[in-house]
Design an enzyme around this catalytic site. Structure first.
Site, PDB file in Angstrom:
ATOM      1  N   TYR A 122       0.655  -8.781  12.212  1.00  0.00           N
ATOM      2  CA  TYR A 122      -0.371  -9.451  11.416  1.00  0.00           C
ATOM      3  C   TYR A 122       0.288 -10.051  10.181  1.00  0.00           C
ATOM      4  CZ  TYR A 122      -4.733  -9.579   8.579  1.00  0.00           C
ATOM      5  OH  TYR A 122      -5.802  -9.933   7.811  1.00  0.00           O
ATOM      6  N   CYS A 123       0.103 -11.353   9.962  1.00  0.00           N
ATOM      7  CA  CYS A 123       0.793 -12.072   8.887  1.00  0.00           C
ATOM      8  C   CYS A 123      -0.196 -12.693   7.907  1.00  0.00           C
ATOM      9  CB  CYS A 123       1.688 -13.154   9.470  1.00  0.00           C
ATOM     10  SG  CYS A 123       2.962 -12.557  10.579  1.00  0.00           S
ATOM     11  N   PHE A 155       6.625  -8.837   3.772  1.00  0.00           N
ATOM     12  CA  PHE A 155       6.264  -7.445   4.063  1.00  0.00           C
ATOM     13  C   PHE A 155       5.590  -7.300   5.426  1.00  0.00           C
ATOM     14  CE2 PHE A 155       5.688  -7.941  -0.638  1.00  0.00           C
ATOM     15  CZ  PHE A 155       6.812  -7.232  -1.033  1.00  0.00           C
ATOM     16  N   GLY A 239     -11.942  -1.883   8.548  1.00  0.00           N
ATOM     17  CA  GLY A 239     -11.465  -1.003   9.602  1.00  0.00           C
ATOM     18  C   GLY A 239     -10.032  -0.557   9.361  1.00  0.00           C
ATOM     19  N   GLY A 338      10.163  24.296  -2.192  1.00  0.00           N
ATOM     20  CA  GLY A 338      11.315  24.392  -3.070  1.00  0.00           C
ATOM     21  C   GLY A 338      12.392  23.403  -2.666  1.00  0.00           C
ATOM     22  N   GLU A 362      -3.264  -2.576   2.892  1.00  0.00           N
ATOM     23  CA  GLU A 362      -4.695  -2.733   3.244  1.00  0.00           C
ATOM     24  C   GLU A 362      -5.550  -2.904   1.984  1.00  0.00           C
ATOM     25  OE1 GLU A 362      -5.452  -3.285   6.142  1.00  0.00           O
ATOM     26  OE2 GLU A 362      -4.235  -2.158   7.556  1.00  0.00           O
ATOM     27  N   GLU A 366      -5.961  -0.009  -6.559  1.00  0.00           N
ATOM     28  CA  GLU A 366      -6.603  -0.653  -7.708  1.00  0.00           C
ATOM     29  C   GLU A 366      -7.686  -1.620  -7.233  1.00  0.00           C
ATOM     30  OE1 GLU A 366      -3.140   1.330  -8.923  1.00  0.00           O
ATOM     31  OE2 GLU A 366      -3.286  -0.226  -7.384  1.00  0.00           O
TER      32      GLU A 366
END
Length: 382
Positions: A122-123, A155, A239, A338, A362, A366
């Site tokens: 998806y672009c 990205f 979604g 730890g 997605e 913010e």
């Protein structure tokens, strides 16, 4: 009000969880080191119906609700959130083709998407437009046979790895109404990719820039109506927010389970560390917050499925709460391990790294707060 899963939903979860533990979990660290998920994994997931989770049954998909789908992503993320998130992206693309594509486009691509013989990416995001997605600059100029695309997407999960891409490009004027969606196949002339991004997490999922330089596609590769691409993109985000929240939930639950086991085995001052009250309180707080997150997510998914008027607000609120709860839980689990939590062998540090990006993609958290506040103020004025 019934909070219990149905028998069918429990079966869906158990099936996905079993697959994840058998096929993904034993290989997750090796895939991360290699920087790539083997392509032969996807058809195996498709055999379970996971290639078209919410593609309509009449078009060959599983026809699940979005609540059902969150169970799949929660279960698979217990094995590896990076793999589960890649599956979520593919399913978002398949659903867009099912819902908005023409008959010709569905005939050309949907079957291969459902069987996962073609993996979709998806672009939308660009180097200069993240949260302000409607400011994208990739252009699609009309030609005699279709469109010529020029621009850069940033990205992109699956960049240079996927078999096809749903690209948002500007066909008309400025603003969201000038954006259209179209399918670009791998190997199309003019399509190329940037170098592999070096990331904090999601390392098994290749991420690159997708570059389009006079990239010619057929007019039949237009997805839905011209100028409606941004509307389609936003429709998919509610979604997607449910899915990525489910990925946080499943991975954080795995971290908590591993921590409970570790604390029962780790000795300090003559007793296992799960017997110290201060540490028990930390376990209790994590369990309380995780249960709250799970309930919130499933309520938001139910609102989405029923078409509730406030579904977008609840998807945004759930995304903010669940992803931050997941990150907080994983980080606390690392602390309770730890020094061992900092080592790759224990699996906790990978979860911490993988979950951090869920607060960004997605729609950043913010933006989730902004959606919530705007809706709240609008409701006040009604």
């Amino acid at each position: 009000m019934d909070f219990a899963l149905t028998d069918e939903q429990s079966t869906i979860y158990d099936m996905a969880f079993a697959f994840g533990q058998e096929e993904i979990a034993p290989n997750a660290q090796a895939w991360e080191a290699a920087g790539e998920i083997p392509k032969d994994l996807w058809p195996k997931l498709a055999e379970l119906g996971f290639g078209g989770l919410y593609v309509s049954e009449e078009n060959g998909g599983a026809g699940l609700t979005r609540l059902d789908a969150t169970l799949v992503f929660e279960a698979l993320s217990a094995a590896c959130p990076s793999v589960a998130a890649m599956l979520s992206i593919h399913n978002m693309c398949a659903a867009m083709i099912d819902k908005f594509g023409s008959e010709d486009l569905r005939a050309k691509y949907l079957g291969d998407a459902i069987t996962m013989e073609r993996l979709f990416a998806y672009c939308l995001t660009e180097p200069g437009s993240g949260s302000d997605a409607a400011a994208l600059k990739t252009r699609a100029e009309e030609t005699e046979s279709g469109f010529s695309l020029t621009g850069t997407k940033a990205f992109i999960s699956g960049g240079g790895y996927a078999d096809a891409y749903i690209v948002m490009a500007r066909t008309d004027g400025d603003g969201p109404k000038g954006i259209s969606a179209m399918v670009v196949e791998d190997g199309t002339e003019g399509l190329s990719f940037g170098g592999l991004e070096q990331k904090m997490g999601w390392k098994s999922q290749p991420t690159r820039q997708v570059q389009l330089d006079n990239c010619h596609i057929s007019a039949t590769n237009l997805l839905g109506e011209r100028g409606k691409g941004f509307t389609y993109a936003m429709a998919g985000l509610d979604g997607g927010r449910l899915n990525i929240s489910a990925c946080s939930l499943g991975a954080a639950q795995n971290a908590l389970n591993l921590t409970l086991q570790y604390m029962g085995e780790r000795k300090a001052f003559g007793r296992s560390i799960d017997q110290f009250q201060a540490l028990q309180f930390r376990l209790a707080d994590m369990e309380i917050e995780m249960q709250a997150a799970r309930t919130f997510l499933r309520q938001a998914a139910w609102k989405f499925d029923t078409g509730a008027h406030d579904a977008t607000k609840f998807c945004a609120m759930a995304k903010r709460f669940v992803t931050e709860t997941g990150s907080k839980t994983a980080n606390q689990c690392l602390q309770l391990h730890g020094g061992y939590g900092y080592l790759a062998d224990y699996g906790i540090e990978k979860i911490v790294r993988d979950l951090r990006v869920h607060e960004i993609l997605e729609g950043t958290n913010e933006i989730m707060r902004m959606i919530t506040a705007r809706t709240l103020l609008a409701e006040r004025n009604q």
